[in-house]
Design a protein around this motif. Structure first.
Motif, mmCIF file in Angstrom:
data_model
loop_
_atom_site.group_PDB
_atom_site.id
_atom_site.type_symbol
_atom_site.label_atom_id
_atom_site.label_comp_id
_atom_site.label_asym_id
_atom_site.label_seq_id
_atom_site.Cartn_x
_atom_site.Cartn_y
_atom_site.Cartn_z
ATOM 1 N N TYR A 1 0.838 -1.206 0.000
ATOM 2 C CA TYR A 1 0.000 0.000 0.000
ATOM 3 C C TYR A 1 0.871 1.254 0.000
ATOM 4 C CZ TYR A 1 -3.415 3.488 1.436
ATOM 5 O OH TYR A 1 -4.196 4.614 1.500
ATOM 6 N N GLY B 1 -3.040 6.061 -6.385
ATOM 7 C CA GLY B 1 -2.427 4.898 -5.740
ATOM 8 C C GLY B 1 -3.415 4.145 -4.871
ATOM 9 N N ASP B 2 -4.259 4.887 -4.125
ATOM 10 C CA ASP B 2 -5.322 4.252 -3.330
ATOM 11 C C ASP B 2 -6.199 3.385 -4.219
ATOM 12 O OD1 ASP B 2 -4.561 5.515 -0.985
ATOM 13 O OD2 ASP B 2 -6.236 6.932 -0.966
ATOM 14 N N PRO C 1 -1.096 9.833 -4.327
ATOM 15 C CA PRO C 1 -1.802 9.012 -3.340
ATOM 16 C C PRO C 1 -3.236 8.647 -3.714
ATOM 17 C CG PRO C 1 -1.342 11.213 -2.465
ATOM 18 C CD PRO C 1 -0.669 11.116 -3.795
ATOM 19 N N THR D 1 0.899 3.972 -3.087
ATOM 20 C CA THR D 1 0.406 5.333 -2.873
ATOM 21 C C THR D 1 1.515 6.377 -2.870
ATOM 22 O OG1 THR D 1 0.435 4.999 -0.470
ATOM 23 C CG2 THR D 1 -1.651 4.589 -1.616
#
Length: 158
Positions: free
Chosen positions: A8, A22-23, A19, A12
């Motif tokens: 994660y 990326g999430d 971010p 992100t």
């Protein structure tokens, strides 16, 4: 297997991606690991040892006849958050499997719902195979709509 929290963080933190994208990339990949998670379209916002959060968007596909987020969609969100927490926290020499769920519905889920899973670090170091993960779902206005415990069975890898 790579630590989910590390994946994660890497996803992100790509400068080109950012971010928010990326999430979404992480969430899509996570939902492919257990395809029934894809039905709720989770968007993870926090994945770290002992704590995970995701958002279930309120959309027609997860609504019940009252127009609120369906109870089973909420449970799927809590289980996805718990799974990310467990994979981010569990010691390398142990494995886990869900053993049960004790949930209470406390209010109508009338908005997007943030699903939160939490444990304490010392829960993962003992010899007791029963490990309760605290879970809750929260509306945009801060109202808790679902809360309870997902019970894990944690044992040594063979």
């Amino acid at each position: 297997m790579a630590n989910v929290a590390d994946l994660y963080k890497k996803t992100t933190s790509f400068p080109v991606v950012g971010p928010l994208v990326g999430d979404r990339l992480f969430s899509l990949a996570f939902a492919q690991k257990a395809p029934y998670f894809a039905s709720i379209r989770p968007r993870f916002t926090v994945v770290e040892p002992n704590h995970a959060e995701l958002v279930i968007p309120k959309r027609r596909a997860v609504q019940n006849h009252l127009g609120t987020v369906h109870a089973i969609a909420l449970c799927n969100g809590l289980e996805a958050a718990m799974g990310a927490l467990a994979e981010s926290t569990i010691p390398r020499n142990k494995r886990w499997i869900p053993k049960g769920m004790d949930i209470t519905y406390t209010a109508k889920a009338t908005s997007d719902i943030t699903c939160i899973a939490e444990t304490d670090p010392e829960q993962w170091t003992g010899d007791d195979p029963d490990l309760p993960v605290r879970v809750k779902g929260v509306r945009d206005d801060g109202t808790v709509v679902i809360e309870g415990v997902i019970k894990l069975w944690v044992t040594e890898k063979k």
